[in-house]
Design an enzyme around this catalytic site. Sequence first.
Site, PDB file in Angstrom:
ATOM      1  N   ARG A 121     -10.372   0.743   6.060  1.00 55.40           N
ATOM      2  CA  ARG A 121      -9.811   0.123   4.851  1.00 55.40           C
ATOM      3  C   ARG A 121     -10.827   0.148   3.716  1.00 55.40           C
ATOM      4  O   ARG A 121     -10.480   0.182   2.554  1.00 55.40           O
ATOM      5  CB  ARG A 121      -9.436  -1.349   5.111  1.00 55.40           C
ATOM      6  CG  ARG A 121      -8.277  -1.553   6.054  1.00 55.40           C
ATOM      7  CD  ARG A 121      -7.772  -2.992   5.980  1.00 55.40           C
ATOM      8  NE  ARG A 121      -7.007  -3.363   7.163  1.00 55.40           N
ATOM      9  CZ  ARG A 121      -5.721  -3.097   7.347  1.00 55.40           C
ATOM     10  NH1 ARG A 121      -5.052  -2.450   6.424  1.00 55.40           N
ATOM     11  NH2 ARG A 121      -5.107  -3.472   8.450  1.00 55.40           N
TER      12      ARG A 121
ATOM     13  N   ASP B 151      -5.446   1.563   6.854  1.00 59.31           N
ATOM     14  CA  ASP B 151      -6.304   1.600   8.043  1.00 59.31           C
ATOM     15  C   ASP B 151      -5.769   2.503   9.137  1.00 59.31           C
ATOM     16  O   ASP B 151      -4.588   2.840   9.168  1.00 59.31           O
ATOM     17  CB  ASP B 151      -6.410   0.198   8.636  1.00 59.31           C
ATOM     18  CG  ASP B 151      -5.115  -0.213   9.328  1.00 59.31           C
ATOM     19  OD1 ASP B 151      -4.045  -0.178   8.670  1.00 59.31           O
ATOM     20  OD2 ASP B 151      -5.146  -0.536  10.525  1.00 59.31           O
TER      21      ASP B 151
ATOM     22  N   ASP C 257       6.895   3.940   3.370  1.00 60.67           N
ATOM     23  CA  ASP C 257       6.965   5.022   4.353  1.00 60.67           C
ATOM     24  C   ASP C 257       8.410   5.096   4.859  1.00 60.67           C
ATOM     25  O   ASP C 257       9.271   5.646   4.182  1.00 60.67           O
ATOM     26  CB  ASP C 257       5.946   4.717   5.450  1.00 60.67           C
ATOM     27  CG  ASP C 257       5.736   5.845   6.437  1.00 60.67           C
ATOM     28  OD1 ASP C 257       6.466   6.842   6.379  1.00 60.67           O
ATOM     29  OD2 ASP C 257       4.846   5.748   7.296  1.00 60.67           O
TER      30      ASP C 257
ATOM     31  N   PHE D 180      -0.721  10.925   7.819  1.00 62.58           N
ATOM     32  CA  PHE D 180      -1.199   9.557   8.019  1.00 62.58           C
ATOM     33  C   PHE D 180      -2.510   9.415   7.260  1.00 62.58           C
ATOM     34  O   PHE D 180      -3.460  10.149   7.501  1.00 62.58           O
ATOM     35  CB  PHE D 180      -1.382   9.242   9.502  1.00 62.58           C
ATOM     36  CG  PHE D 180      -1.618   7.782   9.740  1.00 62.58           C
ATOM     37  CD1 PHE D 180      -0.545   6.908   9.854  1.00 62.58           C
ATOM     38  CD2 PHE D 180      -2.906   7.263   9.803  1.00 62.58           C
ATOM     39  CE1 PHE D 180      -0.752   5.546  10.029  1.00 62.58           C
ATOM     40  CE2 PHE D 180      -3.128   5.903   9.976  1.00 62.58           C
ATOM     41  CZ  PHE D 180      -2.039   5.051  10.097  1.00 62.58           C
TER      42      PHE D 180
ATOM     43  N   ASP E 151       0.825  -1.206   0.000  1.00 60.72           N
ATOM     44  CA  ASP E 151       0.000   0.000   0.000  1.00 60.72           C
ATOM     45  C   ASP E 151       0.863   1.261   0.000  1.00 60.72           C
ATOM     46  O   ASP E 151       0.626   2.185  -0.762  1.00 60.72           O
ATOM     47  CB  ASP E 151      -0.983  -0.005   1.192  1.00 60.72           C
ATOM     48  CG  ASP E 151      -0.308  -0.232   2.544  1.00 60.72           C
ATOM     49  OD1 ASP E 151       0.919  -0.481   2.594  1.00 60.72           O
ATOM     50  OD2 ASP E 151      -1.011  -0.168   3.571  1.00 60.72           O
TER      51      ASP E 151
HETATM   52  P1  XMP Z   1       7.284   1.310   6.470  1.00 65.27           P
HETATM   53  O1  XMP Z   1       7.476   2.433   7.463  1.00 65.27           O
HETATM   54  O2  XMP Z   1       7.905   0.032   6.940  1.00 65.27           O
HETATM   55  O3  XMP Z   1       5.735   1.130   6.531  1.00 65.27           O
HETATM   56  O4  XMP Z   1       7.668   1.720   5.074  1.00 65.27           O
HETATM   57  C1  XMP Z   1       5.069   0.293   5.761  1.00 65.27           C
HETATM   58  C2  XMP Z   1       3.738  -0.066   6.365  1.00 65.27           C
HETATM   59  O5  XMP Z   1       3.282   0.861   7.356  1.00 65.27           O
HETATM   60  C3  XMP Z   1       1.922   1.153   7.175  1.00 65.27           C
HETATM   61  N1  XMP Z   1       1.781   2.622   6.970  1.00 65.27           N
HETATM   62  C4  XMP Z   1       0.621   3.282   6.953  1.00 65.27           C
HETATM   63  N2  XMP Z   1      -0.634   2.821   7.093  1.00 65.27           N
HETATM   64  N3  XMP Z   1      -1.452   5.005   6.779  1.00 65.27           N
HETATM   65  C5  XMP Z   1      -1.663   3.699   7.010  1.00 65.27           C
HETATM   66  O6  XMP Z   1      -2.813   3.282   7.115  1.00 65.27           O
HETATM   67  C6  XMP Z   1      -0.223   5.553   6.627  1.00 65.27           C
HETATM   68  O7  XMP Z   1      -0.080   6.762   6.412  1.00 65.27           O
HETATM   69  C7  XMP Z   1       0.876   4.625   6.730  1.00 65.27           C
HETATM   70  N4  XMP Z   1       2.213   4.775   6.640  1.00 65.27           N
HETATM   71  C8  XMP Z   1       2.737   3.510   6.800  1.00 65.27           C
HETATM   72  C9  XMP Z   1       1.483   0.365   5.965  1.00 65.27           C
HETATM   73  O8  XMP Z   1       0.814  -0.799   6.379  1.00 65.27           O
HETATM   74  C10 XMP Z   1       2.737  -0.010   5.265  1.00 65.27           C
HETATM   75  O9  XMP Z   1       2.654  -1.246   4.583  1.00 65.27           O
END
Ligand code: XMP
Length: 184
Positions: free
Chosen positions: A165, A159, A103, A152, A100
């Site tokens: 979701r 979610d 980050d 966020f 998705d």
């Molecule tokens: P990283 O930090 O490992 O994060 O790149 C990946 C996972 O963190 C979740 N994620 C979010 N979920 N809104 C969300 O609902 C956000 O803004 C967000 N930022 C990170 C997501 O599951 C992703 O796979």
Amino acid sequence: MKNDIREVLFSTVEIKNRVSGLAQKLADDYVHKNLTIIGILNGSLIFLSDLIREIPFAVKIDTIKASTYVGASTFPKGKTEIIHSININVKDEHVLIVDDILDTGKTLSEIVQMITKYSPLSIKVCVLLNKMARREIAIAPDYCCFEIEDKFVVGYGLDFDNRYRNLPYIAVLREGIFTASKII
Ligand code: XMP
């Protein structure tokens, strides 16, 4: 649900157009190649299902279930937990990992390392959203639908505390929703 939304970032129509465009690009890049698409659950669930249905040749699909957040939190817990991994053999396959959002980069870099050990022919990363501002690990998506700022976001699979979701667009929640939950 609508009352909980502060701002819609990407509408249903915008998402549909970008996902179709991306599927077309994938179809061009992977035509005549053995492609295995690995979706990261739960966040990629809606993006993955829309994307794969627009690819006009047979691909293999598998999923990895990973957990990044605990309960009602918008801060990752630090270590990505792999709850289940793939069951199919990806040796001699071109692998596309679908998530998705990219980050901090921790989840996808861990998963790329893990899949690399199975010796696929190639491995690329495809995300719905790219949030560069919070990147901690040097990883860039090979395919991406939208760049986003440090907000966020929820909807279209993403979610907050396992809710939202099913919003058919990507949005930012009202501040009150986070503060109503004990942990932010
Ligand atoms: P990283 O930090 O490992 O994060 O790149 C990946 C996972 O963190 C979740 N994620 C979010 N979920 N809104 C969300 O609902 C956000 O803004 C967000 N930022 C990170 C997501 O599951 C992703 O796979």
